[in-house]
Design an enzyme around this catalytic site. Structure first.
Site, mmCIF file in Angstrom:
data_model
loop_
_atom_site.group_PDB
_atom_site.id
_atom_site.type_symbol
_atom_site.label_atom_id
_atom_site.label_comp_id
_atom_site.label_asym_id
_atom_site.label_seq_id
_atom_site.Cartn_x
_atom_site.Cartn_y
_atom_site.Cartn_z
ATOM 1 N N GLY A 62 0.831 -1.201 0.000
ATOM 2 C CA GLY A 62 0.000 0.000 0.000
ATOM 3 C C GLY A 62 0.863 1.247 0.000
ATOM 4 O O GLY A 62 2.085 1.179 0.110
ATOM 5 N N SER A 63 0.201 2.386 -0.100
ATOM 6 C CA SER A 63 0.931 3.656 -0.161
ATOM 7 C C SER A 63 1.562 3.981 1.181
ATOM 8 O O SER A 63 1.213 3.419 2.221
ATOM 9 C CB SER A 63 -0.029 4.782 -0.562
ATOM 10 O OG SER A 63 -0.907 5.071 0.511
ATOM 11 N N SER A 64 2.472 4.918 1.157
ATOM 12 C CA SER A 64 3.150 5.317 2.392
ATOM 13 C C SER A 64 2.171 5.890 3.405
ATOM 14 O O SER A 64 2.314 5.674 4.607
ATOM 15 C CB SER A 64 4.257 6.324 2.081
ATOM 16 O OG SER A 64 3.738 7.456 1.420
ATOM 17 N N VAL A 65 1.142 6.585 2.926
ATOM 18 C CA VAL A 65 0.165 7.184 3.834
ATOM 19 C C VAL A 65 -0.599 6.110 4.598
ATOM 20 O O VAL A 65 -0.734 6.193 5.822
ATOM 21 C CB VAL A 65 -0.822 8.101 3.061
ATOM 22 C CG1 VAL A 65 -1.942 8.573 3.969
ATOM 23 C CG2 VAL A 65 -0.085 9.275 2.456
ATOM 24 N N GLN A 67 0.265 3.029 5.157
ATOM 25 C CA GLN A 67 1.171 2.269 6.023
ATOM 26 C C GLN A 67 1.426 3.030 7.322
ATOM 27 O O GLN A 67 1.252 2.500 8.415
ATOM 28 C CB GLN A 67 2.502 1.991 5.318
ATOM 29 C CG GLN A 67 2.388 0.989 4.212
ATOM 30 C CD GLN A 67 2.042 -0.394 4.723
ATOM 31 O OE1 GLN A 67 1.214 -0.610 5.594
ATOM 32 N NE2 GLN A 67 2.680 -1.377 4.152
#
Length: 141
Positions: A62-65, A67
């Site tokens: 998934g995206s860094s946000v 996570q």
């Protein structure tokens, strides 16, 4: 003394808890912060809690946000893993673990992954660079 394996410290600390082993990558945003239960459909940990456990998994997804926010929400509700053993660390999870003071290690001896089973009682000492399986489930013996 149990079976001991070397590892590499990512985020400092020491924890002792029950192992939860995942073959699937984890999206922390799809873990319910109120319970620590994985809610991702068809995930091999679906319906199981990672709260206060030694979470053993290949890596994040998934995206860094999602996570960072997912792990943050778990930490905020005091349902984060006690420690994490990750095979393929990435910057977002590493920095999140450090900021939230969740011990994290990688570069574990390959024999560890052949030995560890769900439910084993494990100590992860990131500062001293070892993992020890204290109490094995019947499957592990």
């Amino acid at each position: 003394m149990g079976k001991r394996f070397t590892c590499h410290k990512i985020s400092e600390g020491r924890a002792e808890a029950q192992a939860v082993v995942s073959k699937d990558h984890i999206m922390f945003y799809l873990i319910d912060p109120a319970t620590g239960t994985v809610i991702e459909k068809a995930h091999d940990l679906e319906g199981r809690s990672v709260a206060h456990k030694v979470l053993i998994f290949p890596g994040g997804k998934g995206s860094s946000v999602v996570q960072a926010d997912g792990l943050y929400q778990l930490n905020l509700k005091e349902n984060a893993p006690a420690t994490m053993i990750i095979e393929h660390p990435e910057t977002v999870l590493v920095s999140s673990a450090i900021i939230m003071e969740v011990p994290m290690v990688d570069r574990v001896e390959p024999a560890f992954y052949e030995t560890v089973k769900d439910g084993d009682r494990i100590v992860v000492d990131a500062d001293r660079g070892f993992i020890e399986i204290l109490e094995e489930t019947e499957e592990s013996k």
